[in-house]
Write a protein that holds these residues in place. Structure first.
Motif, PDB file in Angstrom:
ATOM      1  N   GLY A 297       8.975  14.902  -4.076  1.00 20.33           N
ATOM      2  CA  GLY A 297       9.576  15.744  -3.245  1.00 20.33           C
ATOM      3  C   GLY A 297       9.491  15.121  -1.694  1.00 20.33           C
ATOM      4  O   GLY A 297      10.044  15.538  -1.054  1.00 20.33           O
ATOM      5  N   TYR A 298       9.075  13.904  -1.601  1.00 17.88           N
ATOM      6  CA  TYR A 298       9.060  13.067  -0.283  1.00 17.88           C
ATOM      7  C   TYR A 298       9.974  12.208  -0.263  1.00 17.88           C
ATOM      8  O   TYR A 298      10.028  11.168  -1.550  1.00 17.88           O
ATOM      9  N   ARG A 299      10.906  11.781   0.443  1.00 19.06           N
ATOM     10  CA  ARG A 299      11.800  10.792   0.575  1.00 19.06           C
ATOM     11  C   ARG A 299      11.888  10.116   1.708  1.00 19.06           C
ATOM     12  O   ARG A 299      11.951  11.042   2.931  1.00 19.06           O
TER      13      ARG A 299
ATOM     14  N   ALA B  67       0.862  -1.205   0.018  1.00 18.47           N
ATOM     15  CA  ALA B  67      -0.043  -0.028  -0.095  1.00 18.47           C
ATOM     16  C   ALA B  67       0.890   1.180   0.118  1.00 18.47           C
ATOM     17  O   ALA B  67       1.411   1.581   1.165  1.00 18.47           O
ATOM     18  N   ASP B  68       1.161   1.795  -1.003  1.00 15.13           N
ATOM     19  CA  ASP B  68       1.969   3.231  -1.174  1.00 15.13           C
ATOM     20  C   ASP B  68       0.974   4.228  -0.718  1.00 15.13           C
ATOM     21  O   ASP B  68       0.241   4.829  -1.548  1.00 15.13           O
ATOM     22  N   LEU B  69       1.256   4.635   0.502  1.00 14.39           N
ATOM     23  CA  LEU B  69       0.443   5.681   1.155  1.00 14.39           C
ATOM     24  C   LEU B  69       0.991   7.169   0.390  1.00 14.39           C
ATOM     25  O   LEU B  69       0.215   7.943   0.671  1.00 14.39           O
ATOM     26  N   LEU B  70       1.991   7.081  -0.174  1.00 11.17           N
ATOM     27  CA  LEU B  70       2.604   8.591  -0.714  1.00 11.17           C
ATOM     28  C   LEU B  70       1.854   8.831  -2.042  1.00 11.17           C
ATOM     29  O   LEU B  70       1.960   9.714  -2.764  1.00 11.17           O
ATOM     30  N   GLN B  71       1.479   7.716  -2.653  1.00 11.89           N
ATOM     31  CA  GLN B  71       0.964   7.594  -3.980  1.00 11.89           C
ATOM     32  C   GLN B  71       1.910   8.589  -5.111  1.00 11.89           C
ATOM     33  O   GLN B  71       1.375   9.324  -5.931  1.00 11.89           O
ATOM     34  N   ASP B  72       3.016   8.188  -5.031  1.00 11.21           N
ATOM     35  CA  ASP B  72       4.176   8.420  -5.763  1.00 11.21           C
ATOM     36  C   ASP B  72       4.283  10.076  -5.779  1.00 11.21           C
ATOM     37  O   ASP B  72       4.471  10.648  -6.731  1.00 11.21           O
ATOM     38  N   GLN B  73       3.975  10.602  -4.705  1.00  8.51           N
ATOM     39  CA  GLN B  73       4.206  12.252  -4.789  1.00  8.51           C
ATOM     40  C   GLN B  73       5.415  12.543  -4.698  1.00  8.51           C
ATOM     41  O   GLN B  73       6.302  12.048  -4.227  1.00  8.51           O
TER      42      GLN B  73
ATOM     43  N   CYS C 246      -3.312   9.671   1.127  1.00 11.57           N
ATOM     44  CA  CYS C 246      -2.232  10.481   1.789  1.00 11.57           C
ATOM     45  C   CYS C 246      -2.906  11.508   2.360  1.00 11.57           C
ATOM     46  O   CYS C 246      -3.506  12.242   1.977  1.00 11.57           O
ATOM     47  N   THR C 247      -2.340  11.585   3.734  1.00 12.77           N
ATOM     48  CA  THR C 247      -2.979  12.790   4.582  1.00 12.77           C
ATOM     49  C   THR C 247      -1.702  13.641   4.874  1.00 12.77           C
ATOM     50  O   THR C 247      -1.784  14.674   5.650  1.00 12.77           O
ATOM     51  N   LEU C 248      -0.416  13.539   4.147  1.00 10.26           N
ATOM     52  CA  LEU C 248       0.704  14.360   4.606  1.00 10.26           C
ATOM     53  C   LEU C 248       0.406  15.963   4.379  1.00 10.26           C
ATOM     54  O   LEU C 248      -0.197  16.412   3.102  1.00 10.26           O
ATOM     55  N   HIS C 249       0.753  16.661   4.901  1.00 14.72           N
ATOM     56  CA  HIS C 249       0.776  18.176   4.700  1.00 14.72           C
ATOM     57  C   HIS C 249       2.211  18.554   4.086  1.00 14.72           C
ATOM     58  O   HIS C 249       3.258  17.901   4.057  1.00 14.72           O
ATOM     59  N   PRO C 250       2.331  19.350   3.340  1.00 15.78           N
ATOM     60  CA  PRO C 250       3.561  19.754   2.675  1.00 15.78           C
ATOM     61  C   PRO C 250       4.767  19.961   3.575  1.00 15.78           C
ATOM     62  O   PRO C 250       6.076  19.860   3.358  1.00 15.78           O
ATOM     63  N   SER C 251       4.214  20.564   4.878  1.00 15.46           N
ATOM     64  CA  SER C 251       5.395  20.766   5.783  1.00 15.46           C
ATOM     65  C   SER C 251       5.820  19.386   6.556  1.00 15.46           C
ATOM     66  O   SER C 251       6.672  19.591   7.539  1.00 15.46           O
ATOM     67  N   ASP C 252       5.081  18.119   6.369  1.00 16.55           N
ATOM     68  CA  ASP C 252       5.347  17.187   7.373  1.00 16.55           C
ATOM     69  C   ASP C 252       6.469  16.550   6.948  1.00 16.55           C
ATOM     70  O   ASP C 252       6.653  15.151   6.882  1.00 16.55           O
ATOM     71  N   GLN C 253       7.458  17.055   6.844  1.00 14.33           N
ATOM     72  CA  GLN C 253       8.723  16.380   6.574  1.00 14.33           C
ATOM     73  C   GLN C 253       9.188  15.474   7.720  1.00 14.33           C
ATOM     74  O   GLN C 253      10.013  14.284   7.487  1.00 14.33           O
ATOM     75  N   LEU C 254       8.838  15.872   8.833  1.00 20.24           N
ATOM     76  CA  LEU C 254       9.435  15.262  10.194  1.00 20.24           C
ATOM     77  C   LEU C 254       8.552  13.758   9.974  1.00 20.24           C
ATOM     78  O   LEU C 254       9.181  12.658  10.568  1.00 20.24           O
TER      79      LEU C 254
END
Length: 960
Positions: free
Chosen positions: A555-557, A547-553, A626-634
């Motif tokens: 800028g996220y690593r 289950a790819d939760l980032l959906q290939d977004q 995906c529920t990530l906010h752009p600032s959720d690098q942490l």
């Protein structure tokens, strides 16, 4: 009179609350934290354990438990039962003695502290003069002999704990009877051991640390025989007939000494170093047990070769040609042997070895071949691997219960079948009204199933998820296999094993459906396993899905740990819960929420990146969000990453400071003069206050920024069959709440049973609610037309719940850390709210729906919310009107791990960890109460004892 009543005060409701709610801490489950002393009474068949925090706990037959706590909270150093009495004495590290008694009260026995006493020396004497090192309760039941560091032996009367100064045995009196050639003044320093002669109560054996041993005549106050050991003495033990005794020493040796009637120095019969000839560790305690076949049991602690095995914690048993050194994974505190206590018996005939280690209790069956361990019915080592999560299931159906027990019994075939040997007292508590399970997830990837129905928390079954994955350790390795010629003959015992092969195996979430037998467990590396119960061993392939939760977004690593590698091909599983599908979240972050709907055959899972839905019947992923906010690098660093959030926290702090400075500069620049600016600010504040409409006791709660870390962290998942699109048609739905105060609702289309395998489950997002204060959502609940929480999946099908009311309008309850809010469905318009943080200054940590029944009548019960806050308080809040009913202080607010570990039951009870190895059980209900209630029969009291008990009572009365 109405005008004198407080607003909202209803006398009828107040009476009802008294019938429904009552807070009690009832029993402590598990293994005592930091045990420090052990005692045993062959007469009462009770065992006592003391701890470093000053607690004393007594255990007998399953369900027989007593607990006492010394006011001083000092370490319990020694525990001694008074022979043939319901009394015991404890020695603390502050040199105080405490006398405890088991007294009957209200038809049950209670443990009470009767007296306390501190031995005091003459004015000006050093503390060592009265520092107690050895305690001997005499068989007369009238006195205690206290050996000290100075070599003095004081005699203390029982039960008054008064020193009988004329009977003190001084080093000078001992030295008068011993030839000067054999010893000097220093030979009588520090009394290491005191032992009463088994056949002659007028003689005691006194052992001094430098090796001198004296047989002392209490009637004539003189030494009748002395023995000189060449090594530092550790302990003494009499043989049953009193013709010999054994001394054990610091160099790892033990010596047999003969006892004669003439006053002379005796030579040792035999000196043995069991694990010599190389230097060995001290033997700290020894037993010599006689048997009918003539071969004695020699049982001792320590004695291992220093160089190779100096770090081992062992107890050795030697019986003829049989010899085993039981190897414990934690330090041995003390041990005792259960043997024939009948004075008329000719032989000891030992039956069991009971060893208290720092992290567990181990009992060895000495009657059976191979000396197997006995499965303990209580004092379970809950923390054999660190507990990472808990899940409670109430009212287990009998069929599932029996299948779990059957699976567990197949795992316990290596345990002894002997009945539990510590069987004193009688459990008089009523039988549990239902079968309850407490499931604990552990760091090593195991899930343990505990019988939590009654006072004893008993292990039923252990499930391991390790076989699905490739790890460094082979699960087929047997740590106990020994070579034939291996020396010393070590054998590992006990279950305590704090080391995990891989921290990614840790279990984070558990969900068991008691009706279908489906179990879902989720772990630290994003693994979600769905299992079903199988009564036989089986070998099969575990299906995998990603289950790819980032959906290939872009800028996220992911910077955290890798996913666990899985085994290829069929995997063999033993009877019990067997996984049939693995869903791997990507990135492999900790699974933070889990929900299972066994009727729809769906499992939902969430991480710090988003959530997904999986169809475990078709073994197909339905959707991910995906529920990530752009600032959720942490959120991309992972829990096991070395990169902590310190830098980010500092950066955010500096940004806030800079922002506040810029805004204050702008305000200063915009205003003409100071007075205008002040007027404008005052008007702005007044308008803002009017807009907020704060009650007098409410605090101002700052709205959280969307830029705060972990806003996409999924805190809760919830399945419901409710009205989501319109008020005429209800449909299955999935709800998810995040750390940023967002609630997502998805409408699900589940095909009917006849087409379930042919058509896919479909999902479509129907709602998205953003709470204005952006506090984390910790709970979601749908109430039916009768304002009753929707039943569990399959609960109605099993006739254990009424069908939900689908005629009236449904309501949605969203619980955030700061407030409770009720919305109407399907419009999702705000109807009612309770601002907890604004009113109480606390935040919600745990919330569940609990059913409370009246203790006065079986006809009335109600559903309420049980809420645990970050202050450790438990609040009960009514449904659906969100009125605070009552508040109880439960956990210290500083005990963050205790608050985090708390789990509520469906009927108003709860558990939380008071230490890594102990659960405290509490009850909020007047009706559901599980607590020990037991009886220890009092022995017949002789005339002398009656006189002493009377004088002790009179002394206590005079003192009070």
């Amino acid at each position: 009179m109405r005008r004198f009543l407080r607003p909202g005060h209803d006398p009828v409701r107040e009476r009802l609350k008294r019938d429904l709610f009552q807070f009690n801490k009832t029993v402590e489950h598990g293994f005592p934290h930091q045990p420090s002393a052990l005692g045993y009474s062959p007469f009462l068949r009770l065992m006592a354990i003391g701890t470093r925090s000053g607690a004393i706990k007594l255990y007998g037959a399953p369900g027989v438990e007593f607990m006492g706590l010394h006011e001083e909270n000092n370490t319990v150093m020694q525990i001694h039962f008074i022979p043939d009495q319901c009394q015991l004495v404890t020695l603390l590290d502050d040199n105080s003695l405490h006398l405890w008694s088991l007294k009957q009260h209200g038809g049950a026995s209670e443990l009470r502290e009767e007296h306390r006493f501190t031995l005091k020396g003459p004015p000006g004497s050093p503390p060592s003069a009265t520092q107690v090192t050895a305690v001997l309760p005499h068989s007369s039941r009238e006195v205690l002999y206290l050996g000290t560091e100075s070599g003095n032996i004081f005699v203390v009367e029982v039960p008054s704990l008064r020193v009988l100064e004329d009977r003190t045995i001084t080093p000078e009196a001992v030295l008068q009877r011993i030839p000067e050639d054999n010893c000097n003044r220093r030979s009588c320093e520090l009394v290491e051991a005191l032992q009463e002669h088994p056949k002659n109560p007028d003689q005691i054996l006194i052992g001094y640390s430098r090796g001198l041993i004296v047989l002392w005549d209490l009637q004539n106050n003189k030494a009748t025989q002395h023995f000189l050991g060449s090594q530092q003495l550790e302990n003494l033990y009499w043989q049953r007939d009193g013709s010999k005794f054994i001394s054990c020493h610091y160099d790892g040796s033990y010596t047999q000494w003969p006892v004669s009637s003439d006053n002379r120095q005796s030579e040792p019969l035999e000196n043995t170093v069991p694990y010599g000839p190389f230097p060995c560790k001290a033997i700290s305690k020894i037993y010599w047990q006689t048997t009918k076949n003539g071969l004695p049991y020699i049982i001792f602690q320590g004695g291992m070769p220093r160089a190779s095995y100096g770090d081992r914690h062992s107890i050795s048993v030697i019986h003829g040609s049989q010899q085993t050194a039981f190897d414990f994974t934690s330090r041995v505190i003390d041990f005792f042997i259960i043997f024939s206590s009948d004075p008329a018996a000719e032989f000891d005939d030992p039956s069991a070895l009971v060893a208290l280690a720092e992290e567990e209790l181990v009992v060895i069956d000495l009657k059976s071949a191979g000396w197997p361990a006995v499965h303990p019915p209580y004092l379970a080592s809950l923390h054999c691997s660190a507990i990472t999560c808990s899940h409670h299931v109430s009212n287990i159906p009998l069929k599932l219960w029996e299948r779990i027990i059957s699976a567990g019994s197949k795992q316990n075939i290596h345990y002894s079948s002997m009945p539990w040997p510590i069987d004193g007292g009688t459990n008089i508590a009523p039988d549990p009204p239902q079968r309850d399970l407490l499931l604990t997830g552990h760091e090593d990837g195991t899930v343990r199933f505990w019988d939590a129905s009654g006072v004893c928390l008993h292990l039923l079954y252990k499930l391991s998820t390790v076989r699905v994955f490739l790890t460094d350790a082979d699960p087929n390795d047997n740590m106990n296999t020994l070579g034939e010629d291996e020396w010393p003959p070590l054998r590992k015992v006990g279950t305590f094993d704090p080391y995990s092969d891989d921290p990614r195996l840790g279990i984070q979430k558990i969900y068991l459906c008691k009706y279908s037998g489906y179990l879902a467990v989720a772990g630290t590396a994003g693994q979600v396993l769905v299992m079903e119960l199988n009564d036989e061993d089986a070998e099969h392939v575990v299906d995998h899905a990603e289950a790819d939760l980032l959906q290939d977004q872009e800028g996220y690593r992911w910077k955290g740990h890798e996913k666990l590698k899985t085994r290829d091909g069929p995997v063999r599983f033993e009877a019990g819960f067997q996984p049939f599908v693995l869903v791997q979240c990507q990135p492999p972050a900790v699974v933070t929420s889990l929900a299972l709907h066994s009727e729809w055959k769906l499992v939902a899972f969430g991480t710090s990146h988003g959530f997904g839905l999986f169809d475990h019947q078709q073994k197909r992923l339905v959707f991910v969000k995906c529920t990530l906010h752009p600032s959720d690098q942490l959120a991309l660093e992972g829990p096991l990453s070395r990169v902590k959030s310190l830098k980010k926290s500092l950066r955010q702090s500096f940004r806030r400071i800079r922002r506040s400075r810029v805004s204050s500069r702008k305000r200063r620049g915009a205003g003409g003069n100071a007075s205008e600016v002040q007027e404008a600010n005052a008007k702005f504040d007044q308008d803002a206050l009017q807009e907020m409409e704060l009650a007098p006791v409410q605090r101002k709660i700052e709205a959280r920024s969307a830029e705060d870390s972990f806003t996409g962290f999924v805190r809760t998942l919830y399945f419901a069959d409710t009205f989501l699109r319109d008020s005429s048609r209800h449909c299955p739905s999935l709800w998810a709440g995040t750390n940023g105060g967002t609630v997502y609702a998805f409408c699900l289309r589940v095909p009917p049973a006849e087409r379930r395998m042919d058509e896919p489950v479909r999902a479509e997002q129907a709602k998205e609610i953003q709470l204005m204060h952006r506090a984390p959502v910790v709970g979601i609940l749908v109430l039916d037309g009768r304002s009753t929480p929707l039943p569990e999946p399959l609960e109605v099908a099993h006739d254990l719940s009424k069908s939900p009311d689908m005629q009236g309008s449904h309501q949605l309850l969203v619980v955030s850390e700061e407030q409770f809010k009720v919305f109407t469905l399907p419009k999702v318009s705000s109807k009612l709210k309770l601002k907890l943080t604004a009113l109480e200054g606390c935040r919600v940590r745990k919330v569940t729906v609990a059913n409370f029944g009246s203790c006065k009548t079986d006809d009335y019960s109600e559903n309420d919310l049980a809420v645990l806050t970050n202050l450790g308080d438990i609040q009960i809040i009514s449904l659906p009107f969100l009125k605070l009913q009552i508040r109880y202080p439960c956990i210290r607010k500083e005990d963050v791990s205790g608050i985090a570990s708390c789990v509520f039951t469906k009927y108003g009870q709860g558990f939380y960890l008071i230490s890594p190895s102990e659960f405290e059980r509490f009850s909020l209900s007047t009706k559901w109460l599980v607590e020990p209630r037991c009886l220890v029969d009092m022995p017949e009291v002789t005339g002398n004892n009656h006189v002493h008990n009377k004088s002790g009572t009179e002394n206590a009365a005079r003192k009070s």
